[in-house]
Design a protein around this motif. Structure first.
Motif, PDB file in Angstrom:
ATOM      1  N   LEU A 288      32.480 -49.448  -6.357  1.00 56.10           N
ATOM      2  CA  LEU A 288      33.940 -49.398  -6.242  1.00 56.10           C
ATOM      3  C   LEU A 288      34.513 -48.380  -7.228  1.00 56.10           C
ATOM      4  O   LEU A 288      35.341 -47.535  -6.865  1.00 56.10           O
ATOM      5  N   VAL A 289      34.046 -48.443  -8.451  1.00 54.05           N
ATOM      6  CA  VAL A 289      34.538 -47.519  -9.486  1.00 54.05           C
ATOM      7  C   VAL A 289      34.221 -46.073  -9.079  1.00 54.05           C
ATOM      8  O   VAL A 289      35.082 -45.186  -9.163  1.00 54.05           O
ATOM      9  N   ALA A 290      32.987 -45.841  -8.585  1.00 52.22           N
ATOM     10  CA  ALA A 290      32.603 -44.484  -8.183  1.00 52.22           C
ATOM     11  C   ALA A 290      33.506 -43.982  -7.056  1.00 52.22           C
ATOM     12  O   ALA A 290      33.939 -42.822  -7.056  1.00 52.22           O
ATOM     13  N   GLY A 291      33.810 -44.859  -6.094  1.00 48.97           N
ATOM     14  CA  GLY A 291      34.686 -44.478  -4.978  1.00 48.97           C
ATOM     15  C   GLY A 291      36.062 -44.076  -5.466  1.00 48.97           C
ATOM     16  O   GLY A 291      36.668 -43.115  -4.963  1.00 48.97           O
ATOM     17  N   LEU A 292      36.570 -44.788  -6.453  1.00 48.77           N
ATOM     18  CA  LEU A 292      37.901 -44.472  -6.991  1.00 48.77           C
ATOM     19  C   LEU A 292      37.854 -43.199  -7.833  1.00 48.77           C
ATOM     20  O   LEU A 292      38.774 -42.370  -7.785  1.00 48.77           O
ATOM     21  N   GLN A 293      36.767 -43.042  -8.573  1.00 50.74           N
ATOM     22  CA  GLN A 293      36.638 -41.825  -9.397  1.00 50.74           C
ATOM     23  C   GLN A 293      36.619 -40.578  -8.522  1.00 50.74           C
ATOM     24  O   GLN A 293      37.172 -39.547  -8.887  1.00 50.74           O
TER      25      GLN A 293
END
Ligand SMILES: *Cc1c(COP(=O)(O)O)cnc(C)c1O
Length: 365
Positions: A288-293
């Motif tokens: 999730l964090v990678a997708g937002l980054q």
């Protein structure tokens, strides 16, 4: 609210208390607003719960020694069964502790933003709530917390990982805080998300318990262990502090099914599978964090089953919350600060990234 709207007389100061808002229930989407565990309990745990059905007419039966022994053994460090205290959710233990130590004219100190229940829990019996702003990097400001303490401070609460920012408190900062607090002031280390923490620098209850007689550690079966609805949590601390908490406890707190299920999740035969679930949520969070980054959004460094997205143009918390509501889902906005989003069902990951992609597009980013 005005007193005249009430059919009864009430304490004037209570009328001004803002109500605790529970995460909104959702229609056809995902509830990402309460940091709940999306997995169903393991079959063994469901069985332990169901086995209590014939006894639903009975109250829970303290002292629940077997469960407390398991908790002490799992906690490690120097904890024994006498250091373990059970409550109908760790929040109930917090209430008891604050009621026992802080009265009118006293105050209690805690970081802000942090768990939304903190301000009211102590305020209700007349103590002053003293929130201390987090640092720019969303972590506890140890020095500012120490500055907020005076001779009427009766409790200091620290929360790691901090709800809602998901950031941990380092062992070094914790040491500064607890060693700067007068040794007769209660320090509460709230580790509701302990099971998700991997950061080696983070303070851990088992490493500091036993060194400070004024310290209690709070943990819960609600989050990682997925038993939120059963209302059971625990504290680790000096038995004399628990005797004090017991003086103000509402009786008959922990139920038999809660005791049975909590006891089962701690059994060695399910340990590996439980820990695999914690790891699965951590892995999901990282995706999730990678997708937002990829979208250019930088969530705070999370060590929990939720993430924190600081407010920014186009993704102000109220805007974000509205966008999720339109999709039948819910997240938790902290107006002026940011948005807290729970790592939920697998399918919710794409939805969260989608919503932010659209919001950024709308804002022309
Ligand atoms: C959820 C939460 C709690 C409450 O846990 P219960 O055991 O369900 O009462 C306590 N502290 C923090 C920081 C939380 O996020």
């Amino acid at each position: 609210m005005e007193n005249r709207d009430l059919p009864i007389r009430a304490r004037a100061e209570i009328l001004d208390v803002p109500p605790y808002k529970q995460g909104r229930s959702v229609t056809n989407g995902f509830k990402l607003s309460s940091n709940e565990n999306p997995f169903a309990p393991l079959p063994e745990v469901q069985e332990a719960f169901t086995a209590m059905a014939p006894r639903l007419g009975r109250y829970g039966a303290p002292p629940m020694t077997e469960l407390r022994e398991k908790i002490a053994a799992r906690f490690g460090g120097s904890a024994t069964v006498d250091n373990v205290y059970l409550g109908a959710g760790s929040v109930m233990i917090l209430v008891q502790l604050l009621h026992a130590v802080a009265g009118p004219g006293d105050n209690f100190v805690y970081p802000w933003p942090s768990f939304e229940a903190y301000p009211t829990l102590g305020f209700i019996q007349g103590a002053e709530a003293r929130p201390v702003p987090l640092r720019e990097d969303h972590t506890h400001d140890a020095d500012a917390m120490l500055k907020a303490i005076d001779e009427r401070t009766r409790a200091v609460i620290v929360c790691t990982p901090n709800n809602p920012t998901a950031t941990t408190l380092t062992a070094a900062d914790f040491k500064r805080i607890i060693e700067g607090v007068p040794s007769d002031v209660l320090v509460i280390l709230d580790e509701a998300y302990y099971e998700f923490v991997q950061d080696a620098d983070a303070v851990r209850g088992e490493d500091v318990f036993g060194k400070y007689p004024n310290l209690v550690v709070l943990r819960t079966f609600s989050k990682a262990y997925g038993l939120a609805t059963l209302r059971i949590g625990y504290g680790i601390g000096d038995p004399a502090i628990w005797a004090l908490a017991g003086q103000v406890a509402v009786p008959l707190g922990v139920s038999l099914p809660a005791e049975a299920a909590a006891s089962r999740v701690l059994d060695e035969d399910v340990r590996e599978r439980m820990e695999a679930l914690f790891a699965q949520l951590n892995e999901r969070r990282e995706r999730l964090v990678a997708g937002l980054q990829e979208l250019g959004i930088e969530p705070a460094k999370s060590e929990a089953n939720f993430i924190w997205i600081p407010t920014a143009p186009g993704i102000e918390p109220e805007t974000v919350a509205e966008a999720f509501a339109e999709r039948g889902s819910s997240v938790r906005p902290f107006i002026g600060h940011g948005t807290r989003i729970t790592v939920g069902e697998e399918e919710s990951i794409d939805l969260v990234v989608d919503v932010f992609r659209e919001l950024l597009a709308k804002a022309g980013k």
